[in-house]
Design a protein around this motif. Sequence first.
Motif, PDB file in Angstrom:
ATOM      1  N   LEU A  91       5.151  -1.236   2.101  1.00 11.56           N
ATOM      2  CA  LEU A  91       3.889  -0.819   2.707  1.00 11.56           C
ATOM      3  C   LEU A  91       2.734  -1.657   2.181  1.00 11.56           C
ATOM      4  O   LEU A  91       1.856  -2.089   2.950  1.00 11.56           O
ATOM      5  CB  LEU A  91       3.642   0.665   2.419  1.00 11.56           C
ATOM      6  CG  LEU A  91       2.306   1.236   2.909  1.00 11.56           C
ATOM      7  CD1 LEU A  91       2.189   1.103   4.421  1.00 11.56           C
ATOM      8  CD2 LEU A  91       2.155   2.691   2.478  1.00 11.56           C
ATOM      9  N   GLU A  92       2.737  -1.899   0.865  1.00 12.31           N
ATOM     10  CA  GLU A  92       1.672  -2.706   0.265  1.00 12.31           C
ATOM     11  C   GLU A  92       1.730  -4.145   0.777  1.00 12.31           C
ATOM     12  O   GLU A  92       0.696  -4.763   1.064  1.00 12.31           O
ATOM     13  CB  GLU A  92       1.795  -2.683  -1.258  1.00 12.31           C
ATOM     14  CG  GLU A  92       0.589  -3.256  -1.984  1.00 12.31           C
ATOM     15  CD  GLU A  92      -0.652  -2.419  -1.783  1.00 12.31           C
ATOM     16  OE1 GLU A  92      -1.759  -3.004  -1.797  1.00 12.31           O
ATOM     17  OE2 GLU A  92      -0.536  -1.182  -1.590  1.00 12.31           O
ATOM     18  N   ARG A  94       2.806  -5.114   3.686  1.00  9.98           N
ATOM     19  CA  ARG A  94       2.341  -5.106   5.072  1.00  9.98           C
ATOM     20  C   ARG A  94       0.808  -4.999   5.121  1.00  9.98           C
ATOM     21  O   ARG A  94       0.156  -5.671   5.936  1.00  9.98           O
ATOM     22  CB  ARG A  94       2.983  -3.943   5.832  1.00  9.98           C
ATOM     23  CG  ARG A  94       2.696  -3.978   7.329  1.00  9.98           C
ATOM     24  CD  ARG A  94       3.635  -3.073   8.099  1.00  9.98           C
ATOM     25  NE  ARG A  94       3.523  -1.672   7.698  1.00  9.98           N
ATOM     26  CZ  ARG A  94       4.484  -1.006   7.043  1.00  9.98           C
ATOM     27  NH1 ARG A  94       5.615  -1.611   6.712  1.00  9.98           N
ATOM     28  NH2 ARG A  94       4.324   0.265   6.725  1.00  9.98           N
ATOM     29  N   GLU A  95       0.232  -4.173   4.261  1.00 12.62           N
ATOM     30  CA  GLU A  95      -1.218  -4.025   4.236  1.00 12.62           C
ATOM     31  C   GLU A  95      -1.899  -5.324   3.794  1.00 12.62           C
ATOM     32  O   GLU A  95      -2.973  -5.673   4.311  1.00 12.62           O
ATOM     33  CB  GLU A  95      -1.613  -2.879   3.307  1.00 12.62           C
ATOM     34  CG  GLU A  95      -1.249  -1.508   3.855  1.00 12.62           C
ATOM     35  CD  GLU A  95      -1.608  -0.399   2.888  1.00 12.62           C
ATOM     36  OE1 GLU A  95      -1.875  -0.714   1.704  1.00 12.62           O
ATOM     37  OE2 GLU A  95      -1.624   0.781   3.301  1.00 12.62           O
ATOM     38  N   GLU A  98      -1.910  -7.488   6.908  1.00 14.61           N
ATOM     39  CA  GLU A  98      -2.673  -7.022   8.066  1.00 14.61           C
ATOM     40  C   GLU A  98      -4.153  -6.803   7.756  1.00 14.61           C
ATOM     41  O   GLU A  98      -5.008  -7.057   8.603  1.00 14.61           O
ATOM     42  CB  GLU A  98      -2.047  -5.722   8.592  1.00 14.61           C
ATOM     43  CG  GLU A  98      -0.623  -5.914   9.132  1.00 14.61           C
ATOM     44  CD  GLU A  98       0.007  -4.598   9.544  1.00 14.61           C
ATOM     45  OE1 GLU A  98      -0.630  -3.537   9.318  1.00 14.61           O
ATOM     46  OE2 GLU A  98       1.128  -4.616  10.088  1.00 14.61           O
ATOM     47  N   ILE A  99      -4.461  -6.307   6.561  1.00  4.98           N
ATOM     48  CA  ILE A  99      -5.865  -6.018   6.213  1.00  4.98           C
ATOM     49  C   ILE A  99      -6.200  -6.610   4.838  1.00  4.98           C
ATOM     50  O   ILE A  99      -6.493  -5.883   3.880  1.00  4.98           O
ATOM     51  CB  ILE A  99      -6.133  -4.494   6.222  1.00  4.98           C
ATOM     52  CG1 ILE A  99      -5.053  -3.729   5.433  1.00  4.98           C
ATOM     53  CG2 ILE A  99      -6.220  -3.966   7.638  1.00  4.98           C
ATOM     54  CD1 ILE A  99      -5.356  -2.245   5.267  1.00  4.98           C
ATOM     55  N   GLN A 102      -9.733  -5.618   3.167  1.00  7.30           N
ATOM     56  CA  GLN A 102      -9.791  -4.286   2.569  1.00  7.30           C
ATOM     57  C   GLN A 102      -8.992  -4.219   1.275  1.00  7.30           C
ATOM     58  O   GLN A 102      -9.394  -3.561   0.315  1.00  7.30           O
ATOM     59  CB  GLN A 102      -9.268  -3.254   3.568  1.00  7.30           C
ATOM     60  CG  GLN A 102     -10.128  -3.093   4.808  1.00  7.30           C
ATOM     61  CD  GLN A 102      -9.587  -2.022   5.743  1.00  7.30           C
ATOM     62  OE1 GLN A 102      -8.908  -1.095   5.314  1.00  7.30           O
ATOM     63  NE2 GLN A 102      -9.891  -2.160   7.026  1.00  7.30           N
ATOM     64  N   GLU A 103      -7.867  -4.921   1.247  1.00  8.02           N
ATOM     65  CA  GLU A 103      -7.060  -4.933   0.027  1.00  8.02           C
ATOM     66  C   GLU A 103      -7.778  -5.662  -1.099  1.00  8.02           C
ATOM     67  O   GLU A 103      -7.664  -5.284  -2.264  1.00  8.02           O
ATOM     68  CB  GLU A 103      -5.708  -5.604   0.307  1.00  8.02           C
ATOM     69  CG  GLU A 103      -4.778  -4.766   1.167  1.00  8.02           C
ATOM     70  CD  GLU A 103      -4.401  -3.464   0.484  1.00  8.02           C
ATOM     71  OE1 GLU A 103      -3.840  -3.511  -0.634  1.00  8.02           O
ATOM     72  OE2 GLU A 103      -4.671  -2.393   1.061  1.00  8.02           O
ATOM     73  N   GLU A 106     -10.234  -3.310  -2.441  1.00 11.23           N
ATOM     74  CA  GLU A 106      -9.534  -2.311  -3.249  1.00 11.23           C
ATOM     75  C   GLU A 106      -9.194  -2.870  -4.630  1.00 11.23           C
ATOM     76  O   GLU A 106      -9.330  -2.182  -5.640  1.00 11.23           O
ATOM     77  CB  GLU A 106      -8.267  -1.858  -2.536  1.00 11.23           C
ATOM     78  CG  GLU A 106      -7.570  -0.698  -3.206  1.00 11.23           C
ATOM     79  CD  GLU A 106      -6.394  -0.200  -2.391  1.00 11.23           C
ATOM     80  OE1 GLU A 106      -6.090   1.004  -2.468  1.00 11.23           O
ATOM     81  OE2 GLU A 106      -5.758  -1.006  -1.682  1.00 11.23           O
TER      82      GLU A 106
END
Length: 239
Positions: A91-92, A94-95, A98-99, A102-103, A106
């Motif tokens: 999941l991390e 993929r994030e 894709e984004i 935002q990461e 974060e």
Amino acid sequence: MGRQSGGARNLHDEGHVADRLNWLRAAVLGANDGIVSTAGLLVGVASASSSSSALIVAGIAGISSGALSMAVGEYVSVSAQSDSEKAMLELERRELAEIPEQECDEMAHLLRQLGMSSVTARRAAEEIHQGDALPAHAQLELGVDPEATSSPFEAAWASCLAFTIGGLVPMTAALLAPAHLVVPVVMGGVVLALLLTGALSAKLGKAPVPPAMLRLVAGGLLAMVITFGIGRLFGTTLG
């Protein structure tokens, strides 16, 4: 550049050392379970019967069933943990694809929580995201080391082996002791073994040694006293 790679290598080595310590602590706990459960079983049987063959059968059955049970339990629990870690890492990953903005925000937030100033945290986050940012996100955000994957098979056989070695301590004491001294000899052997495992576990965890030794010995003696009483009760009743 050389100093930076050396520092990274040292951090990597420290991670492997920590992983080995976790396995050692698990082995100590497995050995403790083998000692206490097998000793309790043997003391219970010895209090109800003086037959050496009964002790042998009880010891073999206790060690084999306990070792296999621990192996299965470790395999299932570590498999579940490993599956969960892999899912979080995917999941991390993929994030991050894709984004990424935002990461990066974060990551800067996480670094500020560690005590960095806003400017330094932002600069560090952007530098991290210039390369492979997954390891940093996994460790800071998820508490997972992508390189330290758990192996269910290793956990299973380590627990099985540790339990077996621990269980052989009271069984050997029971087989070598005279029939009328089985219970005190087993208890004495178990106390010594628990003192050793308590000291070892405390040293591995860098905790005070005496309290750890006292907890293990008190728990082991309590288990043996209870099983001794049950063996006496049922042995007298059946007799």
